[in-house]
Design an enzyme around this catalytic site. Structure first.
Site, PDB file in Angstrom:
ATOM      1  N   HIS A 205       0.812  -1.218   0.000  1.00  0.00           N
ATOM      2  CA  HIS A 205       0.000   0.000   0.000  1.00  0.00           C
ATOM      3  C   HIS A 205       0.839   1.259   0.000  1.00  0.00           C
ATOM      4  O   HIS A 205       0.537   2.241  -0.656  1.00  0.00           O
ATOM      5  CB  HIS A 205      -0.916   0.003   1.230  1.00  0.00           C
ATOM      6  CG  HIS A 205      -2.313  -0.291   0.858  1.00  0.00           C
ATOM      7  ND1 HIS A 205      -2.993  -1.382   1.314  1.00  0.00           N
ATOM      8  CD2 HIS A 205      -3.138   0.346   0.005  1.00  0.00           C
ATOM      9  CE1 HIS A 205      -4.186  -1.400   0.776  1.00  0.00           C
ATOM     10  NE2 HIS A 205      -4.306  -0.365  -0.010  1.00  0.00           N
ATOM     11  N   ARG A 308      -3.955  -6.673 -16.762  1.00  0.00           N
ATOM     12  CA  ARG A 308      -3.863  -7.876 -15.915  1.00  0.00           C
ATOM     13  C   ARG A 308      -5.275  -8.372 -15.592  1.00  0.00           C
ATOM     14  O   ARG A 308      -5.854  -7.995 -14.562  1.00  0.00           O
ATOM     15  CB  ARG A 308      -3.122  -7.540 -14.615  1.00  0.00           C
ATOM     16  CG  ARG A 308      -1.632  -7.255 -14.773  1.00  0.00           C
ATOM     17  CD  ARG A 308      -1.011  -6.971 -13.404  1.00  0.00           C
ATOM     18  NE  ARG A 308       0.422  -7.092 -13.401  1.00  0.00           N
ATOM     19  CZ  ARG A 308       1.274  -6.053 -13.382  1.00  0.00           C
ATOM     20  NH1 ARG A 308       0.810  -4.814 -13.376  1.00  0.00           N
ATOM     21  NH2 ARG A 308       2.580  -6.258 -13.359  1.00  0.00           N
ATOM     22  N   ASP A 460       8.794 -11.221 -13.229  1.00  0.00           N
ATOM     23  CA  ASP A 460       8.958 -12.668 -13.077  1.00  0.00           C
ATOM     24  C   ASP A 460      10.253 -13.152 -13.716  1.00  0.00           C
ATOM     25  O   ASP A 460      10.890 -14.073 -13.198  1.00  0.00           O
ATOM     26  CB  ASP A 460       7.759 -13.410 -13.669  1.00  0.00           C
ATOM     27  CG  ASP A 460       6.625 -13.493 -12.665  1.00  0.00           C
ATOM     28  OD1 ASP A 460       6.908 -13.782 -11.494  1.00  0.00           O
ATOM     29  OD2 ASP A 460       5.479 -13.236 -13.049  1.00  0.00           O
ATOM     30  N   ARG A 470      10.057 -12.671  -5.615  1.00  0.00           N
ATOM     31  CA  ARG A 470       9.922 -11.232  -5.900  1.00  0.00           C
ATOM     32  C   ARG A 470       9.252 -10.465  -4.773  1.00  0.00           C
ATOM     33  O   ARG A 470       9.303  -9.244  -4.714  1.00  0.00           O
ATOM     34  CB  ARG A 470       9.161 -11.019  -7.218  1.00  0.00           C
ATOM     35  CG  ARG A 470       7.762 -11.553  -7.200  1.00  0.00           C
ATOM     36  CD  ARG A 470       7.145 -11.572  -8.581  1.00  0.00           C
ATOM     37  NE  ARG A 470       6.339 -10.396  -8.852  1.00  0.00           N
ATOM     38  CZ  ARG A 470       5.564 -10.249  -9.923  1.00  0.00           C
ATOM     39  NH1 ARG A 470       5.522 -11.201 -10.850  1.00  0.00           N
ATOM     40  NH2 ARG A 470       4.857  -9.174 -10.096  1.00  0.00           N
ATOM     41  N   CYS A 507       6.924  -5.136 -20.114  1.00  0.00           N
ATOM     42  CA  CYS A 507       5.773  -4.689 -19.325  1.00  0.00           C
ATOM     43  C   CYS A 507       5.963  -4.920 -17.832  1.00  0.00           C
ATOM     44  O   CYS A 507       5.022  -4.835 -17.066  1.00  0.00           O
ATOM     45  CB  CYS A 507       4.493  -5.346 -19.820  1.00  0.00           C
ATOM     46  SG  CYS A 507       4.498  -7.129 -19.624  1.00  0.00           S
TER      47      CYS A 507
HETATM   48  C1  PEP Z   1       6.036  -9.479 -14.922  1.00  0.00           C
HETATM   49  O1  PEP Z   1       6.175 -10.592 -14.429  1.00  0.00           O
HETATM   50  O2  PEP Z   1       6.963  -8.698 -15.180  1.00  0.00           O
HETATM   51  C2  PEP Z   1       4.677  -8.997 -15.256  1.00  0.00           C
HETATM   52  C3  PEP Z   1       4.490  -7.877 -15.908  1.00  0.00           C
HETATM   53  O3  PEP Z   1       3.631  -9.724 -14.804  1.00  0.00           O
HETATM   54  P1  PEP Z   1       3.134  -9.720 -13.275  1.00  0.00           P
HETATM   55  O4  PEP Z   1       3.890  -8.652 -12.551  1.00  0.00           O
HETATM   56  O5  PEP Z   1       1.675  -9.459 -13.314  1.00  0.00           O
HETATM   57  O6  PEP Z   1       3.474 -11.092 -12.831  1.00  0.00           O
HETATM   58 MG    MG Z   2       4.575 -12.019 -14.467  1.00  0.00          MG
END
Ligand code: PEP
Ligand code: MG
Length: 580
Positions: A205, A308, A460, A470, A507
């Site tokens: 948050h 997403r 990821d 992560r 992304c």
């Molecule tokens: C990523 O893994 O970089 C991604 C954009 O997807 P998410 O963060 O939704 O896993």
């Molecule tokens: Mg991802």
């Protein structure tokens, strides 16, 4: 680690180098600020269980609890009236948690068992915290919210001052373990000029609200935060993620004004995005629903680079019908009726459990049946989602010249890419895949020929390349997208893409870092998508450099021995070649 070495980005003149300390966390919002550090008001001491109260005293305990909880909820609601937008939503959601029937029932059960109101609150909240932590991921990040309502109600029961923001009138840098949503929602940024937290992550948050407020913010500093005593003047660098003490006040003032000048440039920047010598890089926004898409449409974002979809259904216990899904997706298309919109199919599982899609229980969910792997087990569900996307695109009136791009998360093999692309094309959709599993990057020559585009998910890709969760604050130094290992995988993907003429986007959060944006452009990435609030900073930065600089930055970053070295080398290159 606390260090007395020079900060990463540039040499800062310190008054007394022996006394100067730099601690480092995860950079969330850029900007430089210089002010004394002040901690949020302490949380109340938690009571322990005493011997059970006599039965006739128990109803009064429940009444005390109900009255205190009602006061806390009303106070939060009243604050929600004073603010607008996301902040009001956060406060209302927190008030909603205080009114939550399940939580109150749990407290009632504890008072019925003879606990005091104070301990009943601790006991009931503890059950919920354990549940949320077990669920992991986004749910685990909401544990701060639970602790916050617990502490507010306990303080109210004891007649103590409400925990949270200190009452100060002069500018300070706010230090906290993690800020509660209720605190961050009402932050006066003229007073609380920067935020530094021990815990949290880029999606907590604190981070979300800091981005919205545009206040420099660093999270996940860890216990090193303790080396800075309250009241010490600190220089916060929200780009480098550093907090430095002992900085010469004149030097600090110079750095703050340099950062403000940059902020002004960002405010004035107008797209479309390109380098100084005209190399185009599309800047797009990451969104999770129609509302976020409408907010993005008010920025310089040229479209949506990542929708997403799983975040629309985090609480759906049964799969929404094709028509109901289409209704949700259509709102995003409508925000960008004639622009590129990239829809990602459900990335359920791991940190984003979607009740109707995710596996019930897995020992290692980040490496389990998530993303496209769920669709492999349930092709019909994927087909229904693709039908819904096609329907939404049609209902939103998108024409054939504005193709609808769809990509799959967690693609690991060429077979998966081929299978997904076929299902998309059967429905007239442009087919892509996320490159977020190292195998997909390494096997790009086999994957890309099946696809119309790829988008690199650096969040990821970094997690899996570095074998580091992560969401772990302790591992933030590893899950840094500046890791040269990650950049090399991106480079390989881009090299293959040049041959197959496949557009490559990024992304993940890496696309929000203006310096890393130069590196990615130099590697051959043609579109960058991140939180819409980061678009202007990236655009303004790219406008200052040429493609030759970007290519040099890419070489320098990939040649570095680690993430910190890569970041430092590119900042230095920028300081010598661009700032001069
Ligand atoms: C990523 O893994 O970089 C991604 C954009 O997807 P998410 O963060 O939704 O896993
Ligand atoms: Mg991802």
């Amino acid at each position: 680690m606390a260090s007395t070495s020079k900060p990463l980005r540039r040499v800062i003149i310190v008054t007394d180098s022996a006394q100067s300390v730099t601690v480092k966390g995860t950079a969330v919002v850029g900007g430089v600020r210089f002010a004394p550090a002040v901690w949020v008001a302490p949380r109340p001491e938690l009571p322990t269980a005493g011997s059970p109260l006599a039965e006739d005293l128990r109803p009064a305990e429940l009444e005390r609890f109900t009255a205190a909880a009602d006061i806390v909820a009303e106070r939060l609601d009243a604050r929600a009236q004073e603010v607008s937008g996301n902040a009001a939503g956060v406060l209302k959601a927190t008030a909603g948690m205080v009114r939550d029937r399940g939580w109150r029932k749990s407290v009632r059960k504890a008072t019925n068992n003879g606990h005091t109101a104070e301990y009943a609150v601790v006991d009931a909240t503890g059950t919920f915290i354990a549940m949320f932590e077990k669920a992991g991921g986004l749910m685990a990040e909401r544990v701060t919210d639970l602790r916050d309502i617990r502490d507010r109600v306990i303080a109210e029961l004891r007649g103590e001052p409400e925990p949270g923001l200190p009452q100060v009138k002069h500018p300070v840098v706010l230090f906290a373990d993690d800020l509660s949503p209720a605190d961050t929602a009402v932050l006066d940024t003229a007073v609380f000029t920067a935020l530094v937290t021990r815990l949290g992550g880029p999606t907590s948050h604190t981070a979300i609200i800091a981005r919205q407020l545009g206040v420099p913010c660093i999270v996940a500093v860890g216990d090193e935060i303790e080396v800075i005593p309250e009241g010490t003047e600190v220089l916060v660098d929200g780009v480098a993620g550093t907090v430095t003490t002992g900085v010469d006040p004149d030097e600090a003032a110079r750095l703050v004004s340099e950062s403000d000048a940059r902020a002004e440039k960002i405010r004035q920047w107008r797209g479309p995005s390109q380098t100084k010598d005209g190399h185009r890089v599309q800047l797009l926004a990451n969104v999770q629903d129609g509302n976020a898409a409408r907010i993005a449409a008010e920025t310089q974002a040229e479209g949506i680079g990542l929708f997403r979809t799983e975040l629309c259904f985090l609480s759906a216990t049964s799969e929404p019908s094709v028509e109901n899904q289409a209704e949700v997706y259509q709102k995003v298309f409508e925000a960008f009726p004639t622009s590129k919109v990239v829809v990602r199919t459900l990335d359920a599982g791991s940190d984003k459990p979607v009740p109707f899609a995710s596996m019930a229980q897995e020992d290692n969910p980040a490496l389990g049946v998530r993303g496209l792997r769920i669709a492999r087990k349930n092709e019909e569900m994927l087909c229904r989602q693709l039908d819904a996307i096609a329907l939404a695109s049609k209902q939103a009136g998108r024409s054939e010249d504005v193709p609808t791009w769809v990509m799959a998360p967690m693609v690991a093999t060429a077979y998966e890419a081929e299978w997904f692309a076929r299902l998309c094309r059967e429905r007239g959709l442009t087919a892509g895949a996320m490159i977020e599993v190292p195998a997909a990057a390494l096997m790009a020559d086999h994957l890309l020929p099946h696809l119309d585009f790829v988008s690199i998910g650096t969040n990821d890709l970094t997690q899996y390349t570095m074998a580091a969760d992560r969401l772990s604050p302790e591992l933030a130094y590893l899950t840094d997208p500046w890791q040269p290992a990650v950049l090399r995988l991106i480079q390989h993907t881009c090299e293959v893409a040049k041959v197959t003429q496949t557009p490559v986007g990024v992304c993940g959060e890496a696309a929000a870092d203006p310096y890393l944006a130069c590196v990615l452009t130099g590697l051959g990435v043609s579109s960058l998508s991140a939180a819409s609030s980061s678009v202007a900073a990236v655009g303004a930065h790219l406008a200052e450099v040429d493609i030759e600089f970007c290519m040099k930055a890419a070489d320098v970053a990939m040649a570095a021995s680690g993430a910190q070295e890569a970041r430092a080398a590119v900042h230095e290159l920028y300081d010598t070649e661009v700032t001069k």
